[in-house]
Design a protein around this motif. Structure first.
Motif, short mmCIF file in Angstrom:
data_model
loop_
_atom_site.label_atom_id
_atom_site.label_comp_id
_atom_site.label_asym_id
_atom_site.label_seq_id
_atom_site.Cartn_x
_atom_site.Cartn_y
_atom_site.Cartn_z
N SER A 1 70.21 31.74 32.83
CA SER A 1 69.41 32.72 32.10
C SER A 1 70.40 33.78 31.64
CB SER A 1 68.36 33.38 32.99
OG SER A 1 67.41 32.44 33.42
N THR B 1 63.65 41.16 34.27
CA THR B 1 62.61 40.28 33.72
C THR B 1 63.03 38.82 33.85
OG1 THR B 1 61.86 41.97 32.18
CG2 THR B 1 61.33 39.69 31.63
N ARG B 2 64.26 38.51 33.49
CA ARG B 2 64.75 37.11 33.59
C ARG B 2 64.72 36.63 35.04
NH1 ARG B 2 63.45 36.96 29.21
NH2 ARG B 2 64.71 37.38 27.39
N HIS C 1 62.54 37.36 37.21
CA HIS C 1 61.15 37.02 37.52
C HIS C 1 60.76 35.67 36.93
CE1 HIS C 1 60.30 41.60 37.92
NE2 HIS C 1 60.77 41.09 39.05
N GLU C 2 61.36 35.33 35.81
CA GLU C 2 61.07 34.04 35.17
C GLU C 2 61.64 32.88 35.98
OE1 GLU C 2 62.67 34.58 31.27
OE2 GLU C 2 61.04 35.92 30.67
N GLN C 3 62.82 33.08 36.52
CA GLN C 3 63.43 32.09 37.41
C GLN C 3 64.39 32.82 38.34
OE1 GLN C 3 65.12 28.61 35.63
NE2 GLN C 3 65.71 27.74 37.58
#
Length: 116
Positions: free
Chosen positions: A30, A40-41, A43-45
């Motif tokens: 990411s 934020t990234r 939280h995505e992975q």
């Protein structure tokens, strides 16, 4: 699996880091170029590893890493920056000065990944 979050505001450097870490076994990536985007990234992975610059387009890499670690606990980190003296708060990890020392960064990544 080894997912790496690259926090770097220079796209060509980020791609160079991706290429380097892929050679050393990282599988997915990411990318973030601001402090908020890095969180934020994450939280995505959830990252298994972080490689971060210090100064970003907005905010700093060390503050992003600190926020991510508050949420997930210890995540191995390497800082690569032109200003190592500005790395505050600098989480436990390795700090390398730009320009990229590919062999040294790759070896640090390999060692830190093996230890985690």
């Amino acid at each position: 699996m080894c997912h790496v979050l690259i926090i770097e505001d220079e796209p060509l450097i980020a791609l160079d880091i991706e290429d380097l870490l892929r050679e050393y076994g990282a599988l997915t990536f990411s990318f973030a170029d601001t402090q908020d985007d890095a969180v934020t990234r994450s939280h995505e992975q959830r990252p298994d590893f972080i490689l971060s610059d210090v100064w970003l387009l907005q905010g700093t890499g060390p503050l992003a890493v600190e926020s991510i670690r508050q949420e997930y606990g210890t995540v191995p980190v390497i800082f690569v920056t032109a200003t190592p003296e500005a790395c505050t708060p600098c989480a436990p990890g390795r700090i390398f000065r730009k320009p990229l020392n590919r062999p040294a960064i790759g070896e640090a990544f390999r060692q830190m990944r093996a230890a985690s």
